[in-house]
Structures are given as structure tokens and as C-alpha cells.
Scaffold this active site. Sequence first.
Site, short mmCIF file in Angstrom:
data_model
loop_
_atom_site.label_atom_id
_atom_site.label_comp_id
_atom_site.label_asym_id
_atom_site.label_seq_id
_atom_site.Cartn_x
_atom_site.Cartn_y
_atom_site.Cartn_z
N ASP A 107 0.92 -1.13 0.00
CA ASP A 107 0.00 0.00 0.00
C ASP A 107 0.96 1.18 0.00
OD1 ASP A 107 -1.34 2.30 0.80
OD2 ASP A 107 -2.89 1.15 1.83
N HIS A 108 1.04 1.90 -1.10
CA HIS A 108 2.17 2.84 -1.25
C HIS A 108 2.15 3.98 -0.21
CE1 HIS A 108 -0.78 5.04 -3.67
NE2 HIS A 108 -0.08 6.11 -3.40
N HIS A 144 -5.74 2.39 2.40
CA HIS A 144 -5.01 3.62 2.77
C HIS A 144 -5.52 4.15 4.12
CE1 HIS A 144 -3.34 3.59 -1.15
NE2 HIS A 144 -4.24 4.31 -1.78
#
Length: 494
Positions: free
Chosen positions: A193-194, A255
Site C-alpha cells: 500500500d504505497h 489507505h
Amino acid sequence: MTETLGFCQEMRPESCGFILFGATGDLAGRKIVPALFGLCEKKIAPKNFYIVLAARTPLDRAALESRLRASLTKAGFFPSRESFRAFLERVEYIQADYDSEDFYRNLLKRLGALDALSGVKKKRLFYLATPPAAFEPIAGRLKSCGLLFDPGDRSRWSRIIIEKPYGSSLENAASLDDGLKAAAAEAQVYRIDHFTGKETVQNVMALRSANSVFDATWNNRFIDHVQLTIFEELGLEGRANFFERMGLARDMMSHILQLAAITAMDLPATFSDTDFKAEKKRFFESVRPLDREAAAKQSVRAQYESYRDEPGVAPDSAAETFLAFKFQVDNDRWRGVPFYVRAGKKTGLKSTRIDLVYKKPGRGIFRSIDIGYPNVFSFSIQPEEKVTFSLISKHPGPKLCFVPRTMALDYRAEGQEAAGYPTDYERLLIEAMSGDQTLFLSSFEIRFLWEFLSPLLEAWREAPEANPLHPYPAGSPGPAAAEELIKKDGRAWA
Ligand SMILES: NC(=O)c1ccc[n+]([C@@H]2O[C@H](COP(=O)([O-])OP(=O)(O)OC[C@H]3O[C@@H](n4cnc5c(N)ncnc54)[C@H](OP(=O)(O)O)[C@@H]3O)[C@@H](O)[C@H]2O)c1
């Protein structure tokens, strides 16, 4: 350059080969190729390092090079002829046929040859930038054709990276995960999950660990409530097909939960991935589930008014483009502190931020005068990279008057230090090359995400009268119902 203090942990990526499947796709072109180039350009990539790009589309060398150049330009890199050449020397393209064992056998041979040429010792990172349906068959074949090593073998390694969204329901996320686990051990799977790779997200932990003034007040004695905001100025950006199937909640919940965990989990005893993940897991286990009744009372879904006019969107689409909800954390640190979340598209501004709102003064002259919340600790994650703390100070002059002030730490202003720091994707690739899973999601987290989200989706789907899809004007911060969600608790969005 500011001197660093005592503790300085630096990831050292090991020499390895990087194999990118789905290399002709959007993610590969927009994020992964630029990150690989960035790592080489910033001299963070390992010295012995090669890149194999693989996809089903036939590409000759000239077509490959012009694609790579276009990706880099689009990402804002304008490399000199020499640095582009140096990058190209590390790269080769292989046409993939994922259903054929011959493809994997040839790949195995080719990687052996590239290892020998590049001085790499059987250390390989496989990035699956393909649609999720291809993860399991590819991972299975990598295993059966001898491309995935025993995770206990210390002399060589093979790792798989995949990116969210992990499935579209609890059932299919579980089946996707089971499929991956049949081929690879948990220690070999790196789920991205960047958001976790962002500098400012990591700074939340750093500030808490190093400055006891913050962590000592990071609890229900001092904090009134927490707000998480993920706003996008843009709409669909040509991703109607994806968005119509997923909606905003499925797209964003990972996120949201990662930001919540990094903000509110207890500090781990060490920054090892094992300790970090154990603490994060404990946090998620304390999050109170949203049942159907809570969904109706504590969540708002909405769609911007022109959404159904977008190309590729159904005229009666029920896909939400905005979501707001409140949740509680049942542990000693946070019991009684509500967490309010807002996320949406076309909200008039791009802004991802975390706000910790401190309680109002309970004693002294301000006890009986409402001055709002004087202290808000805010982390702007993007596009600004900033930490601010608002407080009340004396107005300069002869009288005793008070004024609101803000203390700010602007990451971008620390130009010299900031210039060479890795982007989120670059950082995540380095961590994977270093074998550190701290920033990656565990199988437990994927399961938790779906267990948390599913009752909400079910309530929206099965009781639409109690959970209406509110309209909101494009360019506004969501519907009035989202304002009401927090206002009825006597609070307001930051
Ligand atoms: N795009 C994003 O911003 C983004 C953001 C977050 C996560 N992701 C995730 O990252 C992955 C890649 O996303 P993407 O947007 O780049 O996808 P994409 O453009 O739809 O597909 C990537 C590439 O995969 C190949 N491909 C298509 N169907 C395939 C199949 N059935 N089997 C094997 N390969 C196939 C295609 O290349 P060839 O036909 O040349 O093989 C395509 O260029 C997905 O898992 C997605 O959920 C993407």
C-alpha cells in the site's frame, strides 16, 4: 546538512534481479519503471542489479526503449543520454506466455545467465503488476518451475510483490491470498500500500518515538478526537471500468486503515518488522467493527453530481465516490476517542492529512469561554509535506489578548536533505530488496480490511433507505450529511 542523532537505520538493498510482470501496463509505466530509474539515478539501487521486463505484448528493442523514455518523461524525469543509456544497460524485455511452462523454464535459464553476468547470487524480486486474477497462476508456476526458493534458504531468495486492491470482497480476497500462500510463504510475499512508503507517514512514528512530549499526550487523556482525510481533486481519470466495479470504499479502505494504524498503534519495542507488525496487529484487533446499525448511524456514502455523465459510467451507477465514517478503538489508549474519516474524489482539493485534535482547556480562564480546539497536531501527507501544531499565544502588545498561532515543520523547506530522498515506490522497492517487511501488509491485515469493510458494504447494499447515496457538487468537500456526521457530536471537520 543537519547532523543526524544517534539512531540511523539505513536499508541496504541486496544485489538482485528485478522481474516485472505486466510491464506494459499502467502501474508499471507510471510508477514502477520511474521508481527503478530513480533508484539507479540516485545511486540507491544495489551495485549489481538487473531488470527484466515481461509482458505478453511483443516489443522489439526500439519499441521498448521508446516506451521507457515516454514513461520517464511522463513521470518528470528528463535523463541525460548517458544516464538513460546506463539504465537501459540494466534492462531487458522478455515476451511472456504465463500459461506455458516453457516460458518459466526459459526465464529460469535467462535469470541464471543474468545472475552470472551481473554478479547476482540467485536473489530475485518478482513484481506482479498484472490484473489480480493472474497472481495465483503466475505464483503457482514460479513455484512449480523452480523460480521460488525455500524461504529458509539463507544463501538465496525470491520474493513476490503485489499491490492493492486485494480482491473485491472478503471471499475473493481470501481466495486470492490462499492461492498466493499455496505457492509462497508469508515471508516471501510483499503486499504494497504505497501510503506506508511516504516520508511524511513515516515521520508520524519518528516524531512520536523520539519526542516524549508527543507520545505522552497521544491518548484519551489529552486527545479529543482524530480526523483522517484523503481528498482528491480529480475524478475518474479514465478508470471508469475499475471504479464502477470497486467504488471508493474498496479502493481507499487500505489507505485509511494504514494511516489509522500508523497514527494510533502503540509504539513497537523496536523497529524490526516482527515487532512493528505485532503492534499493528494489536491495534487492528482493538478497532470496533461497524455493524449494520453503526453503518447507518456512523457512515455516509455519496457520489458527485456529474459522475454518471462520465464516459464508461452506468446511467444508474451506485458507485460511491465519497465516504465518511466514524469508528472507535477499544483499548486503554484510545477508549472514548472517536476517529472520523473522510475520503472522496472531486472534492475541490488534493489533500491527505491526519489531524489529532487535543481537548479544550479544562481549567483556568478558558474553562468557561469557548475558544474551540486550541491544539491540533496535523500531518499533511500530500501534496504538502508538512507537520503543524496549532496553539494559542499571547498577542504581542500591552494588553493580555490571545491569538491562534501555528508552528510548522515543512519538509520541502529542508531542501538539501529532501533532495535525494526516495519516493514512496522507490522506498518500498528498497525495503523489499533488503528483505524488510515493516512497510508491507500482512495476510492478517488483508483479512482485517475485508472483515471491517464488508458489513459497511452490506448495509449500503441491503438497506439503501437507511444508507442513501447522497449527491454532492463536484468541487465541494462532500455532502451535507458528512458535515452532520461530525456536527452531531459537537465537532467540526478540521
Ligand atoms: N494502475 C494503477 O494506478 C494501480 C494502482 C494500484 C494498484 N494497481 C494494481 O496493480 C496491478 C496492475 O495494474 P494496471 O493498472 O497496470 O493493470 P493493467 O494496465 O490493466 O494491466 C497490466 C498489464 O497486465 C497485462 N495483462 C492484462 N491482462 C492479463 C492477464 N489476464 N494475465 C496476465 N497479464 C495480463 C497487460 O500486459 P500484456 O497484455 O502486455 O501482458 C497489461 O498491460 C493490478 O493488480 C492493479 O490492481 C494498479
